[in-house]
Design a protein around this motif. Structure first.
Motif, PDB file in Angstrom:
ATOM      1  N   LYS A 139       0.856  -1.184   0.000  1.00  0.00           N
ATOM      2  CA  LYS A 139       0.000   0.000   0.000  1.00  0.00           C
ATOM      3  C   LYS A 139       0.894   1.236   0.000  1.00  0.00           C
ATOM      4  O   LYS A 139       1.723   1.409   0.877  1.00  0.00           O
ATOM      5  N   GLU A 140       0.724   2.064  -1.006  1.00  0.00           N
ATOM      6  CA  GLU A 140       1.506   3.289  -1.097  1.00  0.00           C
ATOM      7  C   GLU A 140       0.839   4.347  -0.234  1.00  0.00           C
ATOM      8  O   GLU A 140      -0.382   4.500  -0.252  1.00  0.00           O
ATOM      9  N   ILE A 141       1.641   5.045   0.548  1.00  0.00           N
ATOM     10  CA  ILE A 141       1.089   6.110   1.380  1.00  0.00           C
ATOM     11  C   ILE A 141       1.532   7.459   0.848  1.00  0.00           C
ATOM     12  O   ILE A 141       2.557   7.576   0.197  1.00  0.00           O
ATOM     13  N   GLY A 142       0.725   8.454   1.115  1.00  0.00           N
ATOM     14  CA  GLY A 142       1.026   9.803   0.659  1.00  0.00           C
ATOM     15  C   GLY A 142       1.935  10.519   1.635  1.00  0.00           C
ATOM     16  O   GLY A 142       2.210  10.036   2.739  1.00  0.00           O
ATOM     17  N   GLU A 192       1.385  13.110   3.467  1.00  0.00           N
ATOM     18  CA  GLU A 192       0.734  13.470   4.724  1.00  0.00           C
ATOM     19  C   GLU A 192       0.775  12.316   5.707  1.00  0.00           C
ATOM     20  O   GLU A 192       1.063  12.489   6.885  1.00  0.00           O
ATOM     21  N   GLN A 193       0.499  11.117   5.203  1.00  0.00           N
ATOM     22  CA  GLN A 193       0.525   9.933   6.056  1.00  0.00           C
ATOM     23  C   GLN A 193       1.943   9.640   6.533  1.00  0.00           C
ATOM     24  O   GLN A 193       2.136   9.227   7.670  1.00  0.00           O
ATOM     25  N   HIS A 194       2.913   9.846   5.675  1.00  0.00           N
ATOM     26  CA  HIS A 194       4.301   9.608   6.056  1.00  0.00           C
ATOM     27  C   HIS A 194       4.709  10.537   7.198  1.00  0.00           C
ATOM     28  O   HIS A 194       5.318  10.103   8.170  1.00  0.00           O
ATOM     29  N   VAL A 195       4.355  11.804   7.087  1.00  0.00           N
ATOM     30  CA  VAL A 195       4.673  12.775   8.144  1.00  0.00           C
ATOM     31  C   VAL A 195       3.965  12.379   9.427  1.00  0.00           C
ATOM     32  O   VAL A 195       4.551  12.413  10.514  1.00  0.00           O
ATOM     33  N   GLN A 196       2.705  11.972   9.318  1.00  0.00           N
ATOM     34  CA  GLN A 196       1.945  11.577  10.497  1.00  0.00           C
ATOM     35  C   GLN A 196       2.593  10.372  11.185  1.00  0.00           C
ATOM     36  O   GLN A 196       2.731  10.344  12.411  1.00  0.00           O
TER      37      GLN A 196
END
Length: 82
Positions: free
Chosen positions: A6-9, A11-15
């Motif tokens: 699942k590729e994350i964006g 924003e999700q990576h920072v979170q």
């Protein structure tokens, strides 16, 4: 078994990175809320995944934990539909 990644964006990576920093810190949710100027309920919902974090709150939380946010853009794979 065939697993799909699942590729994350960004924003999700920072979170995810902020959550990891919080887990490593000696702070509890109440302290982080007080230091960031956010409510305890916002911190709780963010940590449990019930709320996405916006850029303004990222900056507040990062500053409270004496962290620097770095986002490195990556070129998308031409074969993806994203």
């Amino acid at each position: 078994m065939d697993f799909k990644t699942k590729e994350i964006g960004p924003e999700q990576h920072v979170q995810i990175q902020l959550k990891n920093l919080f887990k490593e810190s000696a702070l509890n949710q109440k302290e982080l809320a007080a230091m960031s100027g956010l409510s305890e309920s916002v911190i709780s919902r963010w940590l449990t995944g019930h709320r996405k974090i916006n850029l303004e709150n990222v900056e507040k939380i990062a500053a409270a934990m004496n962290a620097r946010i770095v986002v490195i853009p990556e070129k998308r794979d031409e074969n993806t539909d994203a």
